[in-house]
Design a protein around this motif. Structure first.
Motif, PDB file in Angstrom:
ATOM      1  N   LEU A   5      54.241  39.476  35.053  1.00 23.72           N
ATOM      2  CA  LEU A   5      52.927  39.954  35.481  1.00 23.72           C
ATOM      3  C   LEU A   5      51.898  38.853  35.294  1.00 23.72           C
ATOM      4  O   LEU A   5      51.810  38.278  34.202  1.00 23.72           O
ATOM      5  N   ALA A   9      47.743  41.318  37.981  1.00 26.35           N
ATOM      6  CA  ALA A   9      48.655  42.472  37.962  1.00 26.35           C
ATOM      7  C   ALA A   9      48.437  43.314  36.711  1.00 26.35           C
ATOM      8  O   ALA A   9      48.515  44.544  36.759  1.00 26.35           O
ATOM      9  N   SER A  17      47.016  51.153  39.096  1.00 29.38           N
ATOM     10  CA  SER A  17      47.700  50.780  40.334  1.00 29.38           C
ATOM     11  C   SER A  17      49.061  51.470  40.417  1.00 29.38           C
ATOM     12  O   SER A  17      49.889  51.361  39.509  1.00 29.38           O
ATOM     13  N   ILE A  19      51.558  50.773  42.413  1.00 30.35           N
ATOM     14  CA  ILE A  19      52.654  49.802  42.536  1.00 30.35           C
ATOM     15  C   ILE A  19      52.966  49.186  41.174  1.00 30.35           C
ATOM     16  O   ILE A  19      54.132  49.054  40.796  1.00 30.35           O
ATOM     17  N   ALA A  20      51.940  48.820  40.411  1.00 32.13           N
ATOM     18  CA  ALA A  20      52.161  48.261  39.080  1.00 32.13           C
ATOM     19  C   ALA A  20      52.818  49.300  38.173  1.00 32.13           C
ATOM     20  O   ALA A  20      53.730  48.977  37.401  1.00 32.13           O
ATOM     21  N   LEU A  23      56.495  49.439  38.855  1.00 26.10           N
ATOM     22  CA  LEU A  23      57.210  48.320  38.229  1.00 26.10           C
ATOM     23  C   LEU A  23      57.458  48.597  36.747  1.00 26.10           C
ATOM     24  O   LEU A  23      58.556  48.373  36.237  1.00 26.10           O
ATOM     25  N   ALA A 103      54.433  39.009  39.772  1.00 26.05           N
ATOM     26  CA  ALA A 103      53.714  40.148  40.349  1.00 26.05           C
ATOM     27  C   ALA A 103      52.228  39.848  40.269  1.00 26.05           C
ATOM     28  O   ALA A 103      51.721  39.459  39.213  1.00 26.05           O
ATOM     29  N   THR A 105      48.080  40.654  42.308  1.00 27.09           N
ATOM     30  CA  THR A 105      47.250  41.271  43.349  1.00 27.09           C
ATOM     31  C   THR A 105      46.489  40.198  44.109  1.00 27.09           C
ATOM     32  O   THR A 105      45.672  40.509  44.979  1.00 27.09           O
ATOM     33  N   ASP A 119      53.655  41.005  45.960  1.00 31.03           N
ATOM     34  CA  ASP A 119      52.263  41.366  46.195  1.00 31.03           C
ATOM     35  C   ASP A 119      52.050  42.826  45.804  1.00 31.03           C
ATOM     36  O   ASP A 119      52.641  43.734  46.381  1.00 31.03           O
ATOM     37  N   LEU A 120      51.188  43.066  44.827  1.00 37.16           N
ATOM     38  CA  LEU A 120      50.896  44.422  44.363  1.00 37.16           C
ATOM     39  C   LEU A 120      49.674  45.023  45.038  1.00 37.16           C
ATOM     40  O   LEU A 120      49.230  46.109  44.666  1.00 37.16           O
ATOM     41  N   THR A 121      49.147  44.322  46.041  1.00 39.02           N
ATOM     42  CA  THR A 121      47.994  44.851  46.761  1.00 39.02           C
ATOM     43  C   THR A 121      48.407  46.107  47.517  1.00 39.02           C
ATOM     44  O   THR A 121      49.403  46.088  48.234  1.00 39.02           O
TER      45      THR A 121
END
Length: 122
Positions: A5, A9, A17, A19-20, A23, A103, A105, A119-121
């Motif tokens: 991270l 991230a 987030s 997505i985070a 993970l 990881a 953003t 990409d964690l966007t």
């Protein structure tokens, strides 16, 4: 799967987030998934969003990576400690011959760097 991270991230994880969070859950629930938080990036994330460091350090699925001598020498050649420690942590090692994925953003920050990016966007 080894994932490091970066500070962006970590801040995203602290802000909820999805997505985070996935993970983090995957690293906790699935064998073979490993999640790392380089200490220098953790400090930078905590400066951006106070409380992030304590939150991530308390998660059993997240391994905080200390700054050792090799890492410190790698930092000396870079402008930001957070990015340098993250790049160093993602580099291949005997335990991770293929290195780790970063990881983030902010994937643009890693353009031209010798790392693979998730990409964690949203």
């Amino acid at each position: 799967m080894h994932v490091v991270l970066d500070d962006t991230a970590m801040v995203a994880a602290g802000r909820g987030s999805l997505i985070a969070s996935r993970l983090i859950h995957r690293a906790h629930a699935e064998p073979g998934w490993y999640l790392y938080a380089p200490a220098c990036a953790l400090v930078e994330a905590d400066r951006e969003r106070p409380g992030t460091a304590e939150h991530l350090a308390a998660l059993p699925a997240v391994t905080v990576l200390d700054l050792d001598l090799s890492g410190a020498l790698a930092l000396a050649a870079d402008n930001t400690w957070a990015q340098a420690h993250t790049r160093y942590a993602a580099a291949p090692t005997p335990e991770r011959p293929d290195g780790a994925v970063v990881a983030t953003t902010d994937p643009g920050r890693w353009k031209g760097q010798p790392v693979r990016v998730v990409d964690l966007t949203p």
